[in-house]
Scaffold this motif. Structure first.
Motif, PDB file in Angstrom:
ATOM      1  N   UNK A   1       0.720  -2.010  -0.077  1.00 32.96           N
ATOM      2  CA  UNK A   1       0.305   0.064  -0.322  1.00 32.96           C
ATOM      3  C   UNK A   1       0.885   1.093  -0.164  1.00 32.96           C
ATOM      4  N   UNK A   2       1.414   1.502   0.859  1.00 31.70           N
ATOM      5  CA  UNK A   2       3.158   2.669   0.771  1.00 31.70           C
ATOM      6  C   UNK A   2       3.769   2.484  -0.002  1.00 31.70           C
ATOM      7  N   UNK A   3       4.510   1.495  -0.853  1.00 34.49           N
ATOM      8  CA  UNK A   3       4.851   1.278  -1.736  1.00 34.49           C
ATOM      9  C   UNK A   3       4.774   2.662  -2.925  1.00 34.49           C
ATOM     10  N   UNK A   4       4.367   3.398  -2.902  1.00 34.45           N
ATOM     11  CA  UNK A   4       4.379   4.650  -4.055  1.00 34.45           C
ATOM     12  C   UNK A   4       4.119   5.405  -3.343  1.00 34.45           C
ATOM     13  N   UNK A   5       4.526   5.759  -2.094  1.00 29.00           N
ATOM     14  CA  UNK A   5       5.248   7.045  -1.265  1.00 29.00           C
ATOM     15  C   UNK A   5       6.591   7.041  -0.288  1.00 29.00           C
ATOM     16  N   UNK A   6       6.706   6.043  -0.761  1.00 28.07           N
ATOM     17  CA  UNK A   6       8.566   5.321  -0.377  1.00 28.07           C
ATOM     18  C   UNK A   6       9.103   6.445  -1.426  1.00 28.07           C
ATOM     19  N   UNK A   7      10.630   6.372  -0.764  1.00 26.46           N
ATOM     20  CA  UNK A   7      10.943   7.503  -1.699  1.00 26.46           C
ATOM     21  C   UNK A   7      12.597   6.469  -2.668  1.00 26.46           C
ATOM     22  N   UNK A   8      12.949   6.077  -3.473  1.00 26.13           N
ATOM     23  CA  UNK A   8      14.561   5.553  -3.846  1.00 26.13           C
ATOM     24  C   UNK A   8      15.559   6.517  -4.426  1.00 26.13           C
ATOM     25  N   UNK A   9      14.308   7.417  -4.576  1.00 30.96           N
ATOM     26  CA  UNK A   9      15.860   8.885  -5.416  1.00 30.96           C
ATOM     27  C   UNK A   9      17.015   9.167  -4.264  1.00 30.96           C
ATOM     28  N   UNK A  10      16.592   9.663  -2.989  1.00 29.68           N
ATOM     29  CA  UNK A  10      17.844   9.963  -2.125  1.00 29.68           C
ATOM     30  C   UNK A  10      17.761   8.958  -1.617  1.00 29.68           C
ATOM     31  N   UNK A  11      19.763   8.296  -1.687  1.00 29.59           N
ATOM     32  CA  UNK A  11      20.106   7.148  -0.594  1.00 29.59           C
ATOM     33  C   UNK A  11      19.648   8.114   0.910  1.00 29.59           C
ATOM     34  N   UNK A  12      20.164   8.815   1.096  1.00 34.12           N
ATOM     35  CA  UNK A  12      19.889   8.737   2.718  1.00 34.12           C
ATOM     36  C   UNK A  12      18.112   9.305   3.755  1.00 34.12           C
ATOM     37  N   UNK A  13      17.632   8.818   2.666  1.00 37.87           N
ATOM     38  CA  UNK A  13      16.344   8.098   2.731  1.00 37.87           C
ATOM     39  C   UNK A  13      16.602   7.016   3.415  1.00 37.87           C
ATOM     40  N   UNK A  14      17.448   6.144   3.498  1.00 37.22           N
ATOM     41  CA  UNK A  14      17.579   4.335   4.491  1.00 37.22           C
ATOM     42  C   UNK A  14      17.292   4.722   5.443  1.00 37.22           C
ATOM     43  N   UNK A  15      16.152   3.771   6.427  1.00 35.69           N
ATOM     44  CA  UNK A  15      16.003   3.888   7.285  1.00 35.69           C
ATOM     45  C   UNK A  15      18.302   3.089   7.867  1.00 35.69           C
ATOM     46  N   UNK A  16      18.019   3.652   9.593  1.00 39.50           N
ATOM     47  CA  UNK A  16      18.866   3.202   9.334  1.00 39.50           C
ATOM     48  C   UNK A  16      19.313   1.910   9.801  1.00 39.50           C
ATOM     49  N   UNK A  17      17.840   0.668  10.235  1.00 35.94           N
ATOM     50  CA  UNK A  17      17.796  -0.539  10.080  1.00 35.94           C
ATOM     51  C   UNK A  17      17.537  -1.042   9.554  1.00 35.94           C
ATOM     52  N   UNK A  18      17.606  -1.796   8.904  1.00 34.92           N
ATOM     53  CA  UNK A  18      16.870  -2.672   7.018  1.00 34.92           C
ATOM     54  C   UNK A  18      17.282  -3.837   7.087  1.00 34.92           C
ATOM     55  N   UNK A  19      16.110  -4.214   7.870  1.00 31.42           N
ATOM     56  CA  UNK A  19      15.642  -6.111   8.352  1.00 31.42           C
ATOM     57  C   UNK A  19      14.784  -6.134   6.476  1.00 31.42           C
ATOM     58  N   UNK A  20      15.202  -7.786   6.574  1.00 31.95           N
ATOM     59  CA  UNK A  20      14.339  -8.116   5.390  1.00 31.95           C
ATOM     60  C   UNK A  20      12.890  -8.589   5.848  1.00 31.95           C
ATOM     61  N   UNK A  21      11.425  -8.823   5.000  1.00 35.86           N
ATOM     62  CA  UNK A  21      10.597  -9.616   5.875  1.00 35.86           C
ATOM     63  C   UNK A  21      10.818 -10.199   4.314  1.00 35.86           C
ATOM     64  N   UNK A  22      10.962 -11.830   5.100  1.00 38.57           N
ATOM     65  CA  UNK A  22      11.291 -13.070   3.736  1.00 38.57           C
ATOM     66  C   UNK A  22      10.093 -13.563   3.295  1.00 38.57           C
ATOM     67  N   UNK A  23       9.696 -14.244   2.507  1.00 36.52           N
ATOM     68  CA  UNK A  23       9.019 -15.391   2.401  1.00 36.52           C
ATOM     69  C   UNK A  23       9.501 -16.595   1.470  1.00 36.52           C
ATOM     70  N   UNK A  24       9.357 -17.750   1.443  1.00 26.17           N
ATOM     71  CA  UNK A  24      10.102 -19.080   0.494  1.00 26.17           C
ATOM     72  C   UNK A  24       9.267 -19.886   0.182  1.00 26.17           C
ATOM     73  N   UNK A  25       8.910 -19.733  -1.481  1.00 30.65           N
ATOM     74  CA  UNK A  25       7.518 -21.241  -1.687  1.00 30.65           C
ATOM     75  C   UNK A  25       8.169 -21.736  -2.325  1.00 30.65           C
ATOM     76  N   UNK A  26       7.308 -22.885  -2.772  1.00 30.91           N
ATOM     77  CA  UNK A  26       8.005 -23.887  -4.061  1.00 30.91           C
ATOM     78  C   UNK A  26       6.843 -24.047  -4.676  1.00 30.91           C
TER      79      UNK A  26
END
Length: 307
Positions: free
Chosen positions: A199-224
């Motif tokens: 839902x919030x994908x369009x609101x997240x900014x990717x052009x500014x590298x400094x907008x990266x949060x201080x803690x980056x944790x992946x949310x992973x899902x694995x399927x067959x």
């Protein structure tokens, strides 16, 4: 005049059947309700599976504190019901110039039903150095790459690799989906890696590298991934009209010679003329009227003489 006698029939209740008193309806209603209740209970007992059948269809696993599947867990101490295979998953934050380990993909296969359950053994959290590499990728919108060996038992087997734009991963909030297609022996045939849009994908900014949060944790899902049948391609192309703009292009054979077009079917008059022509002549000749013939029985033409 004497008054007319009234012939209207009087209403009488002598011919109508008498309804039973209310006291007689109560036992009948009680019997009907009991019959319906007994039928409902019988259907429910027949549809309910037995405990033994439920236990046979259940796939139980016992996992220890380290996250490993215990052999024979849930089976009463019998033979092992699960086969465990581990694939080391690697990732690259430097456009493929170097790969490092980021966890293990655990594949658990049931020995009875051959169903597979896939999961990651640990959650990925980027270090400070990896966060700096992600910032560099954001500046160039580079590729985040993941790979693993096609065979878990053979360290020299070829890698299966997948890549994704780093901005797609940043806009998804570092949510990832890893899907593996395995063959009957457990080897990896293909690897699918994607970042689902939220839902919030369009609101997240990717052009500014400094907008990266201080803690980056992946949310992973694995399927067959399940195999899908391939598309069937016919040897002879279908007889379809050419696409728009290609009507004037003549079809050619593989050797360059012009292709002979299919002969058009003759019309119905040309195909069945030997049947239509005699029928038409018969209809035209049989419709003419014969000429009138004179005779003795004809009507007189002259008037009668006056007497």
């Amino acid at each position: 005049e004497s008054p007319r006698a009234s012939t209207r029939p009087r209403s009488s209740s002598a011919g109508r059947p008498r309804s039973p008193p209310p006291a007689c309806l109560a036992p009948m209603r009680a019997v009907s309700l009991l019959t319906l209740l007994a039928a409902f209970l019988a259907v429910a007992l027949v549809a309910q599976p037995s405990v033994a059948e439920e236990h046979e269809d259940t796939f139980e696993m016992e996992i220890d504190a380290d996250g490993d599947v215990v052999a024979g867990g849930g089976g009463g101490g019998g033979a092992a019901q699960v086969e465990t295979t581990r694939f080391e998953l690697e990732h690259s934050l430097t456009q493929g110039r170097g790969f490092s380990s980021r966890g293990t993909v655990v594949v658990e296969t049931s020995t009875t039903t051959r169903q597979r359950l896939l999961r990651l053994d640990e959650k990925l959290t980027l270090t400070d150095q990896e966060r700096e590499s992600v910032r560099e990728l954001i500046e160039t919108n580079g590729l985040y790459q993941v790979r693993l060996r096609s065979s878990a038992s053979n360290s020299s087997s070829p890698y299966v690799l997948a890549a994704l734009r780093i901005c797609d991963l940043v806009k998804s909030g570092f949510k990832e989906e890893i899907k593996l297609l395995l063959d009957s022996t457990g080897a990896v045939l293909s690897l699918e890696y994607r970042a689902p849009a939220g839902v919030f994908s369009a609101k997240r900014e990717c052009s500014n590298p400094n907008s990266l949060p201080s803690t980056v944790a992946f949310s992973s899902a694995v399927a067959h991934l399940l195999p899908t049948p391939a598309q069937q391609i016919s040897i002879q192309p279908p007889n379809t009209p050419p696409p728009p703009g290609m009507q004037g292009v003549k079809a050619t054979n593989p050797d360059g010679t012009p292709m002979q077009g299919e002969q058009k079917q003759p019309g119905i008059l040309r195909k069945y003329w030997y049947i239509i022509l005699p029928l038409a002549l018969m209809i035209l000749t049989s419709g003419a009227e014969p000429p009138p013939q004179g005779g003795a029985g004809g009507a007189p033409t002259g008037g009668s003489a006056a007497r």
